[in-house]
Design an enzyme around this catalytic site. Structure first.
Site, PDB file in Angstrom:
ATOM      1  N   GLU A  19     -54.392 -14.320  72.875  1.00  0.00           N
ATOM      2  CA  GLU A  19     -54.172 -13.035  73.531  1.00  0.00           C
ATOM      3  C   GLU A  19     -52.727 -13.039  74.036  1.00  0.00           C
ATOM      4  OE1 GLU A  19     -56.047 -11.112  77.550  1.00  0.00           O
ATOM      5  OE2 GLU A  19     -57.423 -12.204  76.247  1.00  0.00           O
ATOM      6  N   ASP A  67     -52.996  -7.626  87.624  1.00  0.00           N
ATOM      7  CA  ASP A  67     -52.676  -9.042  87.486  1.00  0.00           C
ATOM      8  C   ASP A  67     -52.333  -9.679  88.818  1.00  0.00           C
ATOM      9  OD1 ASP A  67     -52.927  -9.321  84.638  1.00  0.00           O
ATOM     10  OD2 ASP A  67     -51.130  -8.094  84.454  1.00  0.00           O
TER      11      ASP A  67
END
Length: 260
Positions: A46, A57
């Protein structure tokens, strides 16, 4: 059939994926890291494309995104770097990032470029299902790209079934709705959540993400899903010396050889 679909048809358990940010720790490391991870036995990758406002995040991946942008990483440059991808890397590759850069790049153009360089799937967490289905799904299908949807413990059964209907590779199960890098706690609530999803008998396999950082959390995740994705722990590892040479050691610390 793209590589992601082939993978899930041939391997059902203990699948390991690794996330890292393109352009971090240095601008030209994207392909070298991918090659090293495949040689170390990772099943699929990924690759994140950086964005200036990565709201989902945690601090580690935010820092990697900021550093990658400072290094000069853009979507145009990433696709240039990935032109040689399939000469060196054979495992499935996904791109992950936020929808804003994709819109600015052009969704149709983005999908075409991704397919041209050999990308198999896209993860865009903030792309609404309705918009994907009504506006963009054709671009993904025309380019043989899987769109990976995320599910959290708060996702309703109706929405999960809709996601399963629209998916054609796997469903990304988040252990919680928190930011990346949070510790995975396989609590009774998380167990109930996965049992609830499992009881739905979805047609797509499931992969756990967020909080997978060592062999214990990987093994726990694999008790409830077909595999797991390691992100923050690997991005943090990329800040150490001689990280390329030690990638096999890192992978073994997550999934011992006897589970490969």
């Amino acid at each position: 059939m793209n590589r992601l679909k082939q993978l899930f048809e041939t391997k059902k358990d203990n699948l390991l994926s690794i996330y890292y940010t393109a352009g971090y720790p240095a601008l030209g490391t994207t392909l070298a890291i991918a090659e090293a991870l495949e040689k170390a036995g990772v099943d699929f990758l990924e690759i994140g494309f950086p964005y200036s406002d990565p709201v989902a995040d945690g601090a580690v991946i935010q820092h990697s995104s900021e550093k990658a942008l400072e290094n000069g990483m853009t979507l145009n440059l990433l696709f240039e770097q990935l032109k040689g991808l399939r000469k060196h890397v054979s495992i499935p590759i996904m791109l992950m990032g936020y929808f804003n850069p994709v819109v600015q790049f052009g969704v149709e153009r983005f999908c075409k470029k991704a397919a041209e360089v050999g990308v198999d799937g896209i993860i865009v967490p903030d792309l609404p299902i309705y918009e994907y289905e009504t506006l963009y799904s054709g671009f993904f299908k025309d380019n043989n790209l899987s769109n990976i949807f995320m599910v959290t413990p708060q996702t309703s059964e109706d929405r999960i079934r809709k996601i399963d209907e629209l998916s054609n590779s796997f469903i990304y199960l988040l252990a919680s709705s928190t930011i990346t890098g949070a510790n995975l706690q396989m609590s009774a609530n998380v167990e109930d959540y996965y049992k609830r999803v499992k009881a739905m008998h979805l047609k797509n396999p499931t992969i756990f993400g967020f909080g997978i950082k060592d062999s214990a959390t990987f093994s726990s995740a694999c008790n409830y899903a077909n595999g797991a994705i390691v992100g923050t722990a690997f991005v943090k590892y990329l800040g150490t010396d001689d990280y390329l040479e030690k990638i096999p050691e890192f992978v073994r610390s997550i999934r011992p050889v006897d589970k490969m």
